[in-house]
Motif scaffolding. Structure first.
Motif, short mmCIF file in Angstrom:
data_model
loop_
_atom_site.label_atom_id
_atom_site.label_comp_id
_atom_site.label_asym_id
_atom_site.label_seq_id
_atom_site.Cartn_x
_atom_site.Cartn_y
_atom_site.Cartn_z
N LEU A 1 19.45 10.08 0.55
CA LEU A 1 20.32 9.41 -0.41
C LEU A 1 19.65 8.17 -1.01
CD1 LEU A 1 23.72 9.70 1.49
CD2 LEU A 1 22.97 11.04 -0.49
N SER A 2 18.60 7.67 -0.37
CA SER A 2 17.88 6.50 -0.88
C SER A 2 16.74 6.89 -1.82
CB SER A 2 17.32 5.67 0.28
OG SER A 2 18.36 5.15 1.09
N LEU A 3 16.42 8.16 -1.92
CA LEU A 3 15.28 8.58 -2.73
C LEU A 3 15.38 8.14 -4.19
CD1 LEU A 3 14.64 12.14 -1.25
CD2 LEU A 3 13.19 10.11 -0.99
N PRO A 4 16.57 8.14 -4.81
CA PRO A 4 16.61 7.71 -6.21
C PRO A 4 16.12 6.28 -6.44
CG PRO A 4 18.58 8.97 -5.69
CD PRO A 4 17.86 8.72 -4.39
N TRP A 5 16.44 5.36 -5.53
CA TRP A 5 15.95 3.99 -5.75
C TRP A 5 14.57 3.76 -5.16
CZ3 TRP A 5 14.55 0.71 -1.87
CH2 TRP A 5 15.10 0.90 -0.60
N LEU A 6 14.19 4.55 -4.18
CA LEU A 6 12.83 4.41 -3.64
C LEU A 6 11.80 4.79 -4.69
CD1 LEU A 6 13.35 5.76 -0.03
CD2 LEU A 6 12.49 3.49 -0.62
N GLY A 7 12.06 5.87 -5.40
CA GLY A 7 11.23 6.26 -6.54
C GLY A 7 9.74 6.25 -6.24
N GLU A 8 9.00 5.57 -7.09
CA GLU A 8 7.54 5.57 -6.99
C GLU A 8 7.03 4.69 -5.84
OE1 GLU A 8 5.88 4.60 -10.75
OE2 GLU A 8 6.58 6.45 -11.72
N GLY B 1 0.84 -1.19 0.00
CA GLY B 1 0.00 0.00 0.00
C GLY B 1 0.87 1.23 0.00
N PRO B 2 0.30 2.43 0.12
CA PRO B 2 1.09 3.66 0.13
C PRO B 2 2.16 3.62 1.23
CG PRO B 2 -1.24 4.17 -0.10
CD PRO B 2 -1.15 2.70 0.19
N LEU B 3 3.37 4.04 0.88
CA LEU B 3 4.51 3.99 1.80
C LEU B 3 5.03 5.40 2.04
CD1 LEU B 3 6.60 2.25 3.36
CD2 LEU B 3 7.96 2.23 1.25
N PHE B 4 5.31 5.71 3.31
CA PHE B 4 5.77 7.03 3.71
C PHE B 4 6.99 6.88 4.62
CE2 PHE B 4 1.24 7.08 3.01
CZ PHE B 4 1.03 8.20 2.22
N MET B 5 7.78 7.96 4.70
CA MET B 5 8.93 7.99 5.59
C MET B 5 8.83 9.19 6.52
SD MET B 5 11.22 5.57 4.94
CE MET B 5 12.52 6.38 5.86
N VAL B 6 9.23 8.99 7.78
CA VAL B 6 9.50 10.09 8.70
C VAL B 6 10.94 9.92 9.17
CG1 VAL B 6 8.95 11.19 10.89
CG2 VAL B 6 7.11 10.23 9.50
N ALA B 7 11.78 10.90 8.90
CA ALA B 7 13.19 10.82 9.25
C ALA B 7 13.58 12.01 10.12
CB ALA B 7 14.06 10.78 8.00
N ALA B 8 14.27 11.74 11.22
CA ALA B 8 14.70 12.78 12.14
C ALA B 8 16.20 12.99 12.04
CB ALA B 8 14.33 12.41 13.58
N SER B 9 16.63 14.23 11.95
CA SER B 9 18.02 14.63 12.05
C SER B 9 18.91 13.81 11.11
CB SER B 9 18.47 14.50 13.51
OG SER B 9 19.70 15.15 13.72
N PHE B 10 19.85 13.01 11.63
CA PHE B 10 20.77 12.25 10.78
C PHE B 10 20.05 11.15 10.00
CE2 PHE B 10 24.40 9.45 9.81
CZ PHE B 10 25.32 10.39 9.35
N GLY B 11 18.87 10.75 10.44
CA GLY B 11 18.08 9.79 9.67
C GLY B 11 17.72 10.31 8.30
N ALA B 12 17.74 11.63 8.14
CA ALA B 12 17.45 12.23 6.84
C ALA B 12 18.55 11.98 5.83
CB ALA B 12 17.23 13.74 6.99
N VAL B 13 19.76 11.64 6.29
CA VAL B 13 20.86 11.40 5.37
C VAL B 13 20.60 10.13 4.57
CG1 VAL B 13 23.34 10.94 5.17
CG2 VAL B 13 22.51 12.63 6.84
N ALA B 14 20.42 8.99 5.26
CA ALA B 14 20.13 7.74 4.57
C ALA B 14 18.84 7.85 3.77
CB ALA B 14 20.05 6.59 5.57
#
Length: 263
Positions: A117-124, A101-114
């Protein structure tokens, strides 16, 4: 809530938890939470409270501790950006397999780095991203720090220890190794984030003495589909229960709106 374990592709076992949607609610999506450095899957209690609120709103939530953090495998000194990206990949694979189903991310502080940088393969695969006081410029946060926290932790003497002994102590209690700092010279999470078109929102305290508010606000302006919410008077991590509640409320509302538009 169910306690589970995830296994990264290099064999490290990660401590994790799944918050499930109440029986009477219709699931609307899954949220993965990525915590900051020197934290764990609870993110000082904020991720737990956020997960509970999201579950009540119809989201399955996956919390996990990156390698070298909390009860997950691995050593603090062995933490790397590449390793955290593998850990995030393990959480995404679990979510896609077990909770489609729909997938979302919540990233805090240094968690935003990984995450960034993963957004290109996460894609759609990804329907939305929430960043809390995100690290988007590694050089200006760690290598050539501009704010009080970085200046204190990554001083000349700390850098000398890193060079000579292979590690330094973050906040006097968390050991970071030289490989992580070598990686920081190669990665640009802010560029990865602003090049992506996944709907996003950044929530940041405007008195943050750890991670630059101005860098985050500029990234939101450059991103094609990113909102920005200021927590007025807040230092890093939202430094009071009232400010934490504001960040949680804004996050839940934004994610619920995105889930509605994704279904």
């Amino acid at each position: 809530m169910d306690e589970i374990q995830l296994t990264s592709v290099d064999g490290l076992v990660l401590d994790a938890a799944v918050h499930r949607v109440p029986m009477e609610r219709r699931p609307v999506g899954t949220v993965i939470q990525a915590h900051g450095i020197n934290a764990d899957k609870d993110e000082g209690g904020m991720f737990t409270r956020l997960a509970e609120a999201l579950a009540e709103s119809g989201f399955t939530v996956i919390r996990f501790s990156f390698r070298g953090h909390g009860a997950s495998g691995g050593a603090q000194r062995g933490i790397t950006i590449a390793g955290e990206m593998l850990d995030l990949e393990a959480a995404v694979d679990f979510a896609v397999r077990e909770h489609p189903g729909p997938l979302f991310m919540v990233a805090a502080s240094f968690g935003a780095v990984a995450t960034s940088l993963s957004l290109p393969w996460l894609g759609e695969r990804l329907s939305g991203v929430v960043l809390w006081n995100p690290v988007l410029n590694l050089r200006r946060t760690f290598l050539e720090p501009e704010l009080p926290w970085g200046i204190e932790n990554f001083s000349e003497s700390a850098q000398n220890r890193l060079h000579d002994e292979g590690s330094l102590m973050l906040d006097g209690e968390f050991e970071l190794g030289r490989v992580l700092f070598a990686e920081m010279r190669c990665h640009h999470p802010g560029e990865s984030f602003t090049a992506d078109s996944t709907p996003a929102i950044i929530i940041h305290g405007d008195r943050d003495s750890y991670v630059s508010y101005d860098i985050a606000r500029e990234a939101a302006q450059k991103h094609p589909r990113c909102g920005f919410h200021s927590i007025h008077g807040s230092d890093h991590g939202f430094d009071s229960r009232e400010r934490e509640d504001e960040a949680i409320t804004v996050s839940v509302s934004w994610l619920a709106d995105r889930a509605g538009s994704s279904t």
